[in-house]
Design a protein around this motif. Structure first.
Motif, PDB file in Angstrom:
ATOM      1  N   ALA A 168       0.841  -1.203   0.000  1.00 11.01           N
ATOM      2  CA  ALA A 168       0.000   0.000   0.000  1.00 11.01           C
ATOM      3  C   ALA A 168       0.876   1.252   0.000  1.00 11.01           C
ATOM      4  N   ALA A 169       1.953   1.224   0.828  1.00  6.94           N
ATOM      5  CA  ALA A 169       2.868   2.370   0.859  1.00  6.94           C
ATOM      6  C   ALA A 169       3.566   2.547  -0.478  1.00  6.94           C
ATOM      7  N   ASP A 170       3.812   1.448  -1.187  1.00  5.33           N
ATOM      8  CA  ASP A 170       4.465   1.489  -2.495  1.00  5.33           C
ATOM      9  C   ASP A 170       3.492   1.886  -3.607  1.00  5.33           C
ATOM     10  N   ARG A 171       2.183   1.947  -3.257  1.00  6.63           N
ATOM     11  CA  ARG A 171       1.140   2.295  -4.231  1.00  6.63           C
ATOM     12  C   ARG A 171       1.167   1.368  -5.447  1.00  6.63           C
ATOM     13  N   HIS A 172       1.403   0.083  -5.163  1.00  7.14           N
ATOM     14  CA  HIS A 172       1.427  -0.920  -6.224  1.00  7.14           C
ATOM     15  C   HIS A 172       0.156  -1.755  -6.069  1.00  7.14           C
ATOM     16  N   ASP A 173      -0.857  -1.469  -6.911  1.00 15.30           N
ATOM     17  CA  ASP A 173      -2.173  -2.077  -6.729  1.00 15.30           C
ATOM     18  C   ASP A 173      -2.151  -3.590  -6.871  1.00 15.30           C
ATOM     19  N   LEU A 174      -1.447  -4.100  -7.877  1.00 12.39           N
ATOM     20  CA  LEU A 174      -1.405  -5.552  -8.078  1.00 12.39           C
ATOM     21  C   LEU A 174      -0.701  -6.226  -6.904  1.00 12.39           C
ATOM     22  N   GLY A 175       0.391  -5.630  -6.445  1.00 11.73           N
ATOM     23  CA  GLY A 175       1.077  -6.190  -5.293  1.00 11.73           C
ATOM     24  C   GLY A 175       0.216  -6.156  -4.052  1.00 11.73           C
TER      25      GLY A 175
ATOM     26  N   ILE B 268      -8.105  -4.983 -11.732  1.00 14.21           N
ATOM     27  CA  ILE B 268      -6.996  -5.946 -11.774  1.00 14.21           C
ATOM     28  C   ILE B 268      -7.577  -7.326 -12.050  1.00 14.21           C
ATOM     29  N   ALA B 269      -7.499  -7.752 -13.313  1.00 19.11           N
ATOM     30  CA  ALA B 269      -8.124  -9.008 -13.719  1.00 19.11           C
ATOM     31  C   ALA B 269      -7.500 -10.209 -13.016  1.00 19.11           C
ATOM     32  N   GLU B 270      -6.169 -10.221 -12.896  1.00 19.98           N
ATOM     33  CA  GLU B 270      -5.513 -11.374 -12.246  1.00 19.98           C
ATOM     34  C   GLU B 270      -6.013 -11.535 -10.798  1.00 19.98           C
ATOM     35  N   GLY B 271      -6.149 -10.409 -10.094  1.00 16.88           N
ATOM     36  CA  GLY B 271      -6.626 -10.464  -8.711  1.00 16.88           C
ATOM     37  C   GLY B 271      -8.065 -10.899  -8.632  1.00 16.88           C
ATOM     38  N   GLU B 272      -8.890 -10.452  -9.612  1.00 13.79           N
ATOM     39  CA  GLU B 272     -10.303 -10.845  -9.619  1.00 13.79           C
ATOM     40  C   GLU B 272     -10.442 -12.348  -9.834  1.00 13.79           C
TER      41      GLU B 272
END
Length: 977
Positions: free
Chosen positions: A713-720, A757-761
């Motif tokens: 979250a701190a890195d602002r990386h949505d997929l991560g 984020i399709a992979e996360g979905e």
């Protein structure tokens, strides 16, 4: 291959030492090796290993211990050599006795006895020389029970008999002086052994030493009568009279000074008593004190090396033992501080000998000038005396070698904070490592040190304060003085102060010696490269470090290994579990942290941390690719430019690396998040999550993932961020906390949809479907899993397809649609095979086995289980390995193979306990209870059912899986009653 039990239990293959595990594991193996080829019953094992306990109280621990020993043997290529013998209720080790040193010794002695009986004495001597050379140390050294002592006495008798046979053959070939030299230490330690005494007299007579034979005979007869209160069966004087030629030719033989009383000295010898007074509150060290007793009383060892880290209490140990055993050294005790560490120059060997000679009565004007002459004079004086020599603060082997003596009545204790690695190579030297006190011993010592400070009503706080010392006696003395100087204070308040000030506190107002001072003496003696590495270790976030990681920390692969070994020799770091990993005492780590803060500039600190995080990330990525080749890689990985990752080429190596680094990973991820490297934090966690989920308890995995999700979250990386959320929910799922897992999957799914984020979905759909299935809603699960399967099919993601098909198969099996379930499993297995996901194939094999059991096909189920077990032995996955073993046990039970079934389920129970999985433990206990009922052990079956039902209470009550387990157990209980 060679097993050793004539000393500490060990195994070497092609001269490489194989790790055998902790002491009790080695002790069990020693018993099995001693009784190789014979059945060893549980009662006997318990008597050897837990002499004060019953078989019933130790049955579970014994089964687990046997499983671990089997694992060690399997790792050495000896699979299936330790079966449980049906009907006999015991275990038998089926290996060639000739690979065990004791059995090889016995074979050689038997052959030698036959050769000697045929008058082939040269052959007998050769065989016996080989036999006695096999003895390394105390036999069965890892066994400490009273019954083991009986075994040791029997083995020692065999050893003496071999020496007697060897000496007899040597006498027959005229080697009288050789016999006298070889038997001298045995005669000294076994004075009342009649056969040995007779051989000694024959050797003296054969060497023409009639006078000495007469003196020895008289001394032996007198000692034997006084001790045994009867005459010896062998008349040594008769042997002397029978050798008339020797008596005639040597009637004026000289007296052997070895057996005369030293009463004729014109001037009494000085009796120096130089050893330090013993410590007032000496605590613990019973094992080392016992070893010193053993060495002094019965061994050919004449020098003991006490080595350990600064402040660990080596000098106090030597002083305490010296005062306990003062009566054993009637000619006194010498002490020398060689001062290799500290503000003054070290004492040279020549000066040390000068001090010793003067203390032993040599007038200063008569002390030789030359070092070698001083050494010879020292040896002459000690030859017929019983003296203890303590040489403290020694730098290296060359510093102390001129001061060592082989005088039979003397013992030298060498004390060093260095390991003096070459000293134990020389004959007659025994290395005894001195390690920190245990937590219990540390608490007892601090309690004694603060007895007058009126703090005994605060035992928990005192125990916590003792924990700051990490078992270092000097630190405990400092803490004790600190507490005593503040009577009446709440000692819980002192812990915070001492945590930061302990390095610089002293134990005595009259002394400025602190932990920082004594650690500093060792640090300042280091060469530049080891000193730099020691400072950098103050920045390392983990608890143990490998050579490869140290190379990354240093930024130099060429000096890491030598630098670590130099720190080991200085006892500033230690080998941790394996020779390729290194750890550090907590207080030395605190000292290294302070050095790093003082002497490493901030940019260099950040660069070193960046290198070590880079090494962890790319090593973890390499491991992940080997362990799960079909999984999508962690996104946005940086190139490996800063370091060379851990060299990993197989999935076994990858899993071994993950296992070794597991205690470090949480600290590494936290350090990355706290130090401004958030991407490293979540990427390292993402790469290791799959492997960490295979074994061990999952509490530490949850902590690591919570740090990682905040870092993403701190890195602002949505997929991560979504990936870490899914991993947290998956870990709850693995712990059978299905409501929390489902809530986590829903949250991750909504976040993925909101962020596009399709992979996360897709992953969220799959995982949520699996959670619904476990919660008892298979129809709803099928709908979600079909949607997830279609998405993975459209993207061409084979591993996702395989995972969805697996879960769909589970759902169809729950709906009793067995044909559909089998079809899904088959399709999933094909896809797992296509992507090289071996563990996935193993999971399918277990599911097919369970399906076959549902259909009543026990033989087919066992075939699938055998496939799965073989996979998990190659590619470890403790949870699913446990399932495979439990299912195999159930299949074997149905086939009537109860002994094999019981072995399977006992191993499964050990695994379930190791990973803290009560669901799997209850399942295994249920199968075991059924086995016990069917084999007529109804009381044991009830006991196992009660144990399992107690555990079921703690499982989720609304969980269908827990309810099914409970119903099976109740059915078994009903059948028993």
């Amino acid at each position: 291959m060679e097993f050793v039990i004539l000393g500490p239990t060990s195994l070497s293959i092609n001269k490489a030492e194989i790790a055998l595990g902790p002491t009790r594991q080695r002790a069990l193996l020693a018993v099995l090796l001693y009784r190789a080829g014979n059945i060893v019953r549980p009662h006997d094992i318990v008597e050897y290993l837990w002499p004060d306990e019953s078989v019933e109280s130790r049955r579970r621990g014994l089964h687990e211990l046997v499983s671990r020993v089997r694992a060690v043997l399997r790792g050495a290529g000896l699979d299936g050599v330790l079966p449980r013998v049906s009907g006999a209720g015991g275990y038998r080790l089926d290996i060639d006795p000739d690979v065990i040193d004791y059995h090889r010794f016995r074979r050689l002695v038997r052959q030698a006895r036959a050769a000697a009986g045929g008058q082939q004495h040269d052959q007998a001597i050769s065989l016996l020389d080989s036999a006695v050379a096999l003895w390394r140390d105390e036999p069965l050294a890892d066994l400490r029970s009273a019954r083991a002592e009986h075994l040791r006495r029997d083995i020692h008798d065999n050893y003496l008999e071999a020496h007697q046979l060897l000496a007899t053959s040597r006498l027959m070939t005229g080697q009288h002086e050789k016999v006298l030299r070889d038997l001298e230490p045995l005669i000294r330690d076994n004075m009342l052994r009649e056969e040995l005494a007779a051989i000694w007299v024959r050797a003296l007579l054969g060497a023409g030493r009639l006078g000495e034979a007469k003196i020895f005979s008289a001394d032996f007869h007198r000692t034997y009568r006084k001790t045994m209160r009867l005459d010896p069966a062998i008349d040594l004087n008769e042997l002397i009279r029978a050798d008339r030629k020797i008596v005639a030719s040597r009637s004026n033989g000289t007296r052997n000074e070895r057996y005369t009383n030293r009463t004729a000295a014109a001037t009494p010898n000085p009796v120096p008593q130089q050893v330090h007074p013993k410590a007032a509150h000496f605590t613990g060290r019973e094992n080392l004190l016992a070893l010193l007793d053993e060495i002094e009383s019965g061994s050919t060892v004449r020098t003991v090396l006490l080595a350990g880290m600064p402040g660990v209490g080596k000098t106090a140990l030597a002083a305490h033992w010296a005062h306990l055993r003062r009566d054993r050294f009637p000619d006194g005790q010498l002490y020398l501080d060689a001062e290799a560490y500290g503000p003054v120059s070290a004492v040279a060997p020549a000066e040390a000998l000068n001090r010793f000679l003067i203390a032993l009565g040599v007038p200063p004007a008569r002390v030789p000038i030359d070092l070698q002459q001083r050494r010879e004079r020292y040896q002459q004086i000690l030859h017929d005396r019983k003296l203890l020599v303590v040489i403290d603060n020694v730098r290296d082997s060359e510093h102390v070698r001129p001061l060592l003596t082989n005088a039979p009545g003397c013992l030298t204790i060498v004390i060093s904070r260095n390991q003096l690695r070459w000293l134990p190579v020389f004959a007659g030297v025994r290395h005894l490592p001195v390690r920190p006190l245990t937590a219990a011993e540390a608490h007892v010592l601090l309690d004694r040190l603060t007895r007058d400070a009126q703090v005994r009503d605060q035992p928990d706080s005192l125990r916590a304060l003792a924990g700051l010392s990490a078992g270092l006696p000097l630190a405990l003395s400092i803490i004790g003085a600190y507490v005593s100087d503040r009577p009446g204070i709440d000692i819980a308040e002192l812990a915070g102060e001492l945590a930061t000030e302990l390095l610089d506190c002293d134990a005595d107002e009259s002394s400025d010696i602190t932990l920082r001072t004594i650690f500093g003496w060792s640090y300042q003696a280091l060469a530049p490269d080891p000193a730099r590495l020691f400072r950098l270790l103050g920045l390392f976030p983990g608890s143990t470090i490998s050579i490869s990681a140290a190379s990354a920390l240093l930024g130099d692969a060429n000096v890491a290994s030598d630098s670590l070994n130099a720190l080991v020799r200085a006892n500033l770091v230690n080998h941790a579990k394996t020779p390729r990993r290194y750890g550090m005492h907590d207080l030395l780590r605190l000292y290294a942290v302070s050095l790093a803060a003082r002497h490493i500039a901030a940019p260099e600190q950040r660069a070193a941390l960046h290198r070590i995080l880079d090494w962890y990330l790319h090593s973890a990525s390499r491991a992940a690719r080997l362990l799960a080749p079909g999984h999508e890689p962690v996104p946005d990985m940086p190139p490996a430019l800063l370091t060379t990752p851990q060299p990993l080429t197989t999935d076994t190596e990858a899993m071994s690396w993950i296992t070794a680094e597991r205690p470090n990973l949480g600290a590494v991820v936290t350090a990355a998040a706290d130090s401004g490297f958030p991407r490293y934090a979540w990427q390292i966690a993402g790469n290791v999550h799959q492997a960490l989920s295979r074994s061990g308890r999952q509490d530490d995995v949850l902590d690591l993932l919570h740090t990682a999700v905040a870092a993403a979250a701190a890195d602002r990386h949505d997929l991560g961020h979504v990936g870490m959320m899914l991993n947290i929910a998956a870990t709850h799922f693995a712990r059978h906390d299905y409501p929390r897992a489902a809530a986590g999957f829903v949250e991750a799914l909504h976040t993925a949809r909101r962020k596009g984020i399709a992979e996360g979905e897709n992953a969220g759909l799959h995982n949520l479907g699996s959670a619904y299935l476990k919660s008892g809603d298979p129809a709803r699960a099928v709908a979600l899993l079909r949607e997830a399967f279609r998405a993975s099919e459209q993207s061409g993601y084979l591993l996702g397809q395989a995972a969805n098909l697996t879960a769909m198969g589970d759902a169809y099996r729950a709906l009793r649609q067995f044909d559909r379930a089998a079809g899904c499993y088959t399709d999933a297995s094909d896809r797992f095979h296509q992507v090289g996901e071996l563990r996935g194939e193993g999971r399918i094999a277990v599911r097919m086995a369970v399906l076959q059991l549902d259909l009543g096909n026990a033989a087919e189920a066992l075939d699938f289980c055998t496939t799965a077990i073989a996979i998990y032995q190659r590619s470890p996955d403790d949870a699913h390995h446990c399932d495979a073993l439990t299912t195999a046990a159930d299949a074997r039970r149905l086939l009537g193979h109860h002994a094999e079934a019981e072995q399977n389920v006992e191993t499964a129970l050990s695994l379930s306990e190791a990973i803290g999985d009560n669901y799997r433990r209850v399942r295994g206990l249920g199968v075991l209870a059924d086995i016990l009922v069917e084999t007529g052990r109804r009381t044991d079956a009830c006991s196992r059912c009660d144990e399992a039902l107690d555990l079921v209470v703690d499982l989720a009550q609304a969980d269908d899986e827990a309810q099914a387990l409970r119903e099976r157990l109740l059915a078994t209980m009903a059948a028993v009653r």
